[in-house]
Enzyme design. Sequence first.
Site, short mmCIF file in Angstrom:
data_model
loop_
_atom_site.label_atom_id
_atom_site.label_comp_id
_atom_site.label_asym_id
_atom_site.label_seq_id
_atom_site.Cartn_x
_atom_site.Cartn_y
_atom_site.Cartn_z
N GLN A 1 -5.89 -1.12 5.77
CA GLN A 1 -6.43 -1.69 7.00
C GLN A 1 -7.88 -2.16 6.85
O GLN A 1 -8.45 -2.68 7.80
CB GLN A 1 -6.35 -0.67 8.13
CG GLN A 1 -4.94 -0.31 8.56
CD GLN A 1 -4.21 -1.46 9.23
OE1 GLN A 1 -4.77 -2.52 9.48
NE2 GLN A 1 -2.94 -1.25 9.55
N ALA B 1 0.81 -1.22 0.00
CA ALA B 1 0.00 0.00 0.00
C ALA B 1 0.84 1.27 0.00
O ALA B 1 0.42 2.29 -0.55
CB ALA B 1 -0.95 0.00 1.20
N THR B 2 2.02 1.24 0.60
CA THR B 2 2.87 2.44 0.58
C THR B 2 3.22 2.83 -0.85
O THR B 2 3.10 3.99 -1.25
CB THR B 2 4.15 2.22 1.40
OG1 THR B 2 3.79 2.06 2.78
CG2 THR B 2 5.10 3.40 1.27
N CYS C 1 5.12 1.56 11.55
CA CYS C 1 6.13 2.23 10.74
C CYS C 1 6.67 3.49 11.40
O CYS C 1 7.64 4.08 10.92
CB CYS C 1 5.58 2.57 9.37
SG CYS C 1 4.18 3.70 9.43
N SER D 1 -2.64 -3.87 0.83
CA SER D 1 -1.44 -4.61 1.23
C SER D 1 -1.84 -6.01 1.66
O SER D 1 -2.72 -6.17 2.52
CB SER D 1 -0.72 -3.92 2.40
OG SER D 1 0.25 -3.02 1.95
N HIS E 1 -0.19 -8.29 3.42
CA HIS E 1 0.23 -8.76 4.74
C HIS E 1 -0.68 -8.27 5.87
O HIS E 1 -0.54 -8.69 7.00
CB HIS E 1 1.68 -8.38 5.02
CG HIS E 1 1.89 -6.96 5.41
ND1 HIS E 1 2.06 -6.56 6.73
CD2 HIS E 1 1.97 -5.83 4.67
CE1 HIS E 1 2.24 -5.25 6.77
NE2 HIS E 1 2.19 -4.78 5.53
#
Length: 385
Positions: free
Chosen positions: A183, A73-74, A329, A203, A205
């Site tokens: 999320q 996602a980043t 993070c 994302s 994970h």
Amino acid sequence: MSHYLYFDLLATTPCDERVVAAMLPYFTEQYGNPASTVHRAGKRALNAVHHAREQVAALIGAHHSEIIFTAGATESNNLALLGIAPDVRQPNGRRKILTSSIEHRAVLAPCRSLKHRGFCVIELPVASTGRLNMDALEEAIDSDTLLISVQLANNEIGTIQDIAAICALAREYGAAVHCDAAQGVGKIPVQVAELGIDFLSISAHKFYGPKGIGALYCRHDSPFRLVPMLHGGTHEHGLRPGTLNVPAIVGFGEACAIAQQELAHDMAHAAALRQLFIDLICHAIPESRINGDSHFHLPGCISITLPEVDAESIMLATPDIAMSSGAACTSDIPEQSHVLSAIGLPPEAAAGTLRLAFGRGIREEDVRAGVALLTEAYFQTLELS
């Protein structure tokens, strides 16, 4: 040795065994490059990628051609934000970017980069629950607005935003909407057509898939087009060059398929564990405060403020519990959470705030054991302070 309690599922989740099993053949048996379609090995790899793309698309109600694989996602956030802004083809040369004050840093950082490049970037306030102030959005949006970027669910307090309402307002002004859904996808129902969104970041994970893989959904009929941030290949519609990570993509797809099949069960399980934790901890420590929105929140997420103690001290006193005091993070940044500041928590309250999340693989007895350890650590810390 005490049983280790992993309650930090917003930071990352364990890779589901079924996901690992799906990935393994693509390390040693089916190791072809999906760009090498002149031979059988490459074609098999390409077919596996295509199947995974369909699985990802199915989870969010998209078409497979609308899924761009990224490292997570980043990267997806950066591609959406930086990729839309420089494009001279965008309507009317718009220069305004709207976002919220509680976004993940993977959104706030590229927004601030755009501000340095001359864009008008406005970080909109939120209520004490973490919900976006829609009045502020209505006041800020205008015909110069290029993009609104608001996360689906907050990564610290779990508050879920009304993305459909934001998209409806954006359409009135011809603006694009991007959503960091890292999320949310795999934890709550997400259907991109119902939301009316242009871009959405995922994302793997965060919902029991492998790390280092994600996607950006790009609505095929959106008038807004992205330009690539990286160059060197025509992969992923030219938006993300480089050889595809086939094992991770296969795992991502499998995680999406499992999430789609088991979402209702996972949500109910996480919600029950969350409520059990709240009931137990608030009985043991009545002055505890649960942060976020009481109605619109992720099923398993808890942000809790314990009075008159420091969260770091509690975590040091409970080495058998994995939890955090904020986003993973930013755990090495010695400053108050910008999310907790934005919802109005004073510094002393923010310092006593813990983030926990429950989900697949966590049992009721784990929650009870965790509350017992937390309660003991709390009163011991209180005595020493």
